[in-house]
Scaffold this motif. Structure first.
Motif, mmCIF file in Angstrom:
data_model
loop_
_atom_site.group_PDB
_atom_site.id
_atom_site.type_symbol
_atom_site.label_atom_id
_atom_site.label_comp_id
_atom_site.label_asym_id
_atom_site.label_seq_id
_atom_site.Cartn_x
_atom_site.Cartn_y
_atom_site.Cartn_z
ATOM 1 N N MET A 1 0.293 -1.653 -0.152
ATOM 2 C CA MET A 1 -0.213 0.495 0.078
ATOM 3 C C MET A 1 1.209 1.382 -0.150
ATOM 4 S SD MET A 1 -3.304 0.823 2.180
ATOM 5 C CE MET A 1 -4.509 1.754 1.794
ATOM 6 N N SER A 2 0.383 2.011 -0.747
ATOM 7 C CA SER A 2 1.315 3.338 -0.608
ATOM 8 C C SER A 2 1.494 3.696 0.404
ATOM 9 C CB SER A 2 0.233 4.220 -1.559
ATOM 10 O OG SER A 2 -0.092 5.411 -1.290
ATOM 11 N N GLU A 3 2.729 4.789 0.455
ATOM 12 C CA GLU A 3 3.212 6.071 2.416
ATOM 13 C C GLU A 3 1.396 6.959 2.461
ATOM 14 O OE1 GLU A 3 6.291 7.307 1.620
ATOM 15 O OE2 GLU A 3 6.217 9.444 2.902
ATOM 16 N N ASN A 4 1.013 6.408 3.830
ATOM 17 C CA ASN A 4 -0.156 7.753 4.090
ATOM 18 C C ASN A 4 0.367 9.433 4.064
ATOM 19 O OD1 ASN A 4 -1.612 5.539 4.638
ATOM 20 N ND2 ASN A 4 -1.401 5.187 6.958
ATOM 21 N N LEU A 5 -0.195 9.744 3.221
ATOM 22 C CA LEU A 5 -0.393 11.267 3.167
ATOM 23 C C LEU A 5 -1.345 12.414 4.214
ATOM 24 C CD1 LEU A 5 -1.254 11.081 -0.861
ATOM 25 C CD2 LEU A 5 0.772 11.193 0.150
ATOM 26 N N VAL A 6 -0.783 12.645 4.368
ATOM 27 C CA VAL A 6 -0.824 13.903 5.098
ATOM 28 C C VAL A 6 -2.579 14.905 4.345
ATOM 29 C CG1 VAL A 6 -0.783 15.702 7.174
ATOM 30 C CG2 VAL A 6 0.616 13.293 6.710
ATOM 31 N N ASP A 7 -3.261 15.043 5.099
ATOM 32 C CA ASP A 7 -4.151 15.846 4.542
ATOM 33 C C ASP A 7 -4.541 17.139 5.629
ATOM 34 O OD1 ASP A 7 -6.632 12.982 2.961
ATOM 35 O OD2 ASP A 7 -4.617 13.974 2.158
ATOM 36 N N SER A 8 -4.716 18.497 4.764
ATOM 37 C CA SER A 8 -4.960 19.539 6.484
ATOM 38 C C SER A 8 -6.345 19.730 5.838
ATOM 39 C CB SER A 8 -3.191 20.223 6.125
ATOM 40 O OG SER A 8 -3.662 21.074 6.268
ATOM 41 N N VAL A 9 -6.687 20.448 6.807
ATOM 42 C CA VAL A 9 -7.869 21.346 6.693
ATOM 43 C C VAL A 9 -8.269 22.508 5.959
ATOM 44 C CG1 VAL A 9 -10.471 21.436 7.433
ATOM 45 C CG2 VAL A 9 -9.234 19.087 7.960
ATOM 46 N N LEU A 10 -6.966 23.171 7.101
ATOM 47 C CA LEU A 10 -6.714 24.620 6.774
ATOM 48 C C LEU A 10 -5.781 24.793 5.571
ATOM 49 C CD1 LEU A 10 -5.616 25.858 10.176
ATOM 50 C CD2 LEU A 10 -7.697 26.148 9.232
ATOM 51 N N THR A 11 -5.490 24.580 5.131
ATOM 52 C CA THR A 11 -4.896 24.064 3.875
ATOM 53 C C THR A 11 -5.094 23.901 2.380
ATOM 54 O OG1 THR A 11 -3.252 22.566 4.179
ATOM 55 C CG2 THR A 11 -2.112 24.104 4.749
ATOM 56 N N ASP A 12 -6.475 22.733 2.381
ATOM 57 C CA ASP A 12 -6.422 22.995 1.652
ATOM 58 C C ASP A 12 -7.765 23.774 1.621
ATOM 59 O OD1 ASP A 12 -4.947 20.050 1.207
ATOM 60 O OD2 ASP A 12 -6.732 19.223 2.112
ATOM 61 N N ALA A 13 -8.327 24.574 2.013
ATOM 62 C CA ALA A 13 -9.389 24.840 2.265
ATOM 63 C C ALA A 13 -8.709 26.844 1.661
ATOM 64 C CB ALA A 13 -9.801 25.566 3.962
ATOM 65 N N LEU A 14 -7.614 26.561 2.447
ATOM 66 C CA LEU A 14 -7.277 27.802 1.942
ATOM 67 C C LEU A 14 -6.985 28.153 -0.086
ATOM 68 C CD1 LEU A 14 -4.494 29.246 4.540
ATOM 69 C CD2 LEU A 14 -6.585 30.470 3.019
ATOM 70 N N ILE A 15 -6.099 26.701 -0.533
ATOM 71 C CA ILE A 15 -6.159 26.492 -1.763
ATOM 72 C C ILE A 15 -7.103 26.101 -2.676
ATOM 73 C CG2 ILE A 15 -4.988 24.727 -3.068
ATOM 74 C CD1 ILE A 15 -3.028 24.806 -1.101
ATOM 75 N N THR A 16 -7.894 25.647 -1.860
ATOM 76 C CA THR A 16 -9.811 25.608 -2.626
ATOM 77 C C THR A 16 -9.809 26.909 -2.726
ATOM 78 O OG1 THR A 16 -9.754 23.596 -1.710
ATOM 79 C CG2 THR A 16 -11.942 25.381 -2.115
ATOM 80 N N LYS A 41 -0.960 26.135 13.393
ATOM 81 C CA LYS A 41 -1.073 25.245 12.583
ATOM 82 C C LYS A 41 -0.724 25.436 11.447
ATOM 83 C CE LYS A 41 -4.798 22.275 12.998
ATOM 84 N NZ LYS A 41 -4.726 21.067 13.759
ATOM 85 N N LEU A 42 -0.905 26.268 10.934
ATOM 86 C CA LEU A 42 -0.341 26.029 9.614
ATOM 87 C C LEU A 42 0.525 25.887 8.792
ATOM 88 C CD1 LEU A 42 -2.622 29.608 8.274
ATOM 89 C CD2 LEU A 42 -2.923 27.343 7.494
ATOM 90 N N LEU A 43 1.621 26.681 9.298
ATOM 91 C CA LEU A 43 3.192 25.829 9.259
ATOM 92 C C LEU A 43 2.853 24.603 9.495
ATOM 93 C CD1 LEU A 43 5.647 26.565 8.580
ATOM 94 C CD2 LEU A 43 6.143 27.332 11.117
ATOM 95 N N SER A 44 2.910 24.301 10.808
ATOM 96 C CA SER A 44 3.178 22.638 10.761
ATOM 97 C C SER A 44 2.038 21.581 9.960
ATOM 98 C CB SER A 44 2.240 22.240 12.716
ATOM 99 O OG SER A 44 2.217 20.772 12.053
ATOM 100 N N GLU A 45 1.283 21.650 9.018
ATOM 101 C CA GLU A 45 0.641 21.015 8.871
ATOM 102 C C GLU A 45 1.200 21.565 6.983
ATOM 103 O OE1 GLU A 45 -3.741 22.382 8.796
ATOM 104 O OE2 GLU A 45 -4.001 21.282 10.576
ATOM 105 N N SER A 46 1.519 23.013 6.819
ATOM 106 C CA SER A 46 2.464 23.185 5.907
ATOM 107 C C SER A 46 3.406 22.330 5.341
ATOM 108 C CB SER A 46 2.063 24.558 5.274
ATOM 109 O OG SER A 46 1.253 25.468 4.853
ATOM 110 N N MET A 47 4.137 22.377 6.655
ATOM 111 C CA MET A 47 5.072 21.647 6.634
ATOM 112 C C MET A 47 5.564 20.411 6.268
ATOM 113 S SD MET A 47 7.303 23.275 9.928
ATOM 114 C CE MET A 47 7.574 22.494 10.837
#
Length: 77
Positions: A1-16, A41-47
């Motif tokens: 199985m592929s490596e787990n990807l980390v999804d970010s609600v905040l970063t995804d919301a901003l890009i959307t 929080k945004l920095l942590s998720e974005s990293m």
């Protein structure tokens, strides 16, 4: 199985949000100021999702998100 990807609600919301602006024919905001906890929080998720210079971001309290927005911490003044 592929490596787990980390999804970010905040970063995804901003890009959307940026894509919604573009689809409407309007330029998205270039800079977003957030409070200290949100910035951290945004920095942590974005990293995890993007190539962010975390040392520079922590020192300068700003970073670029996906070359769309400049995320900055609100100044205390």
């Amino acid at each position: 199985m592929s490596e787990n990807l980390v999804d970010s609600v905040l970063t995804d919301a901003l890009i959307t949000l940026a894509h919604a602006f573009k689809e409407a024919g309007v330029n998205p905001p270039k800079k977003i100021e957030v409070d200290s906890p949100t910035f951290d929080k945004l920095l942590s998720e974005s990293m995890m999702l993007y190539n962010i210079d975390s040392k520079k971001a922590v020192t300068e309290r700003e970073f670029r998100l996906s070359d769309i927005f400049l995320i900055t911490e609100q100044s205390s003044t």
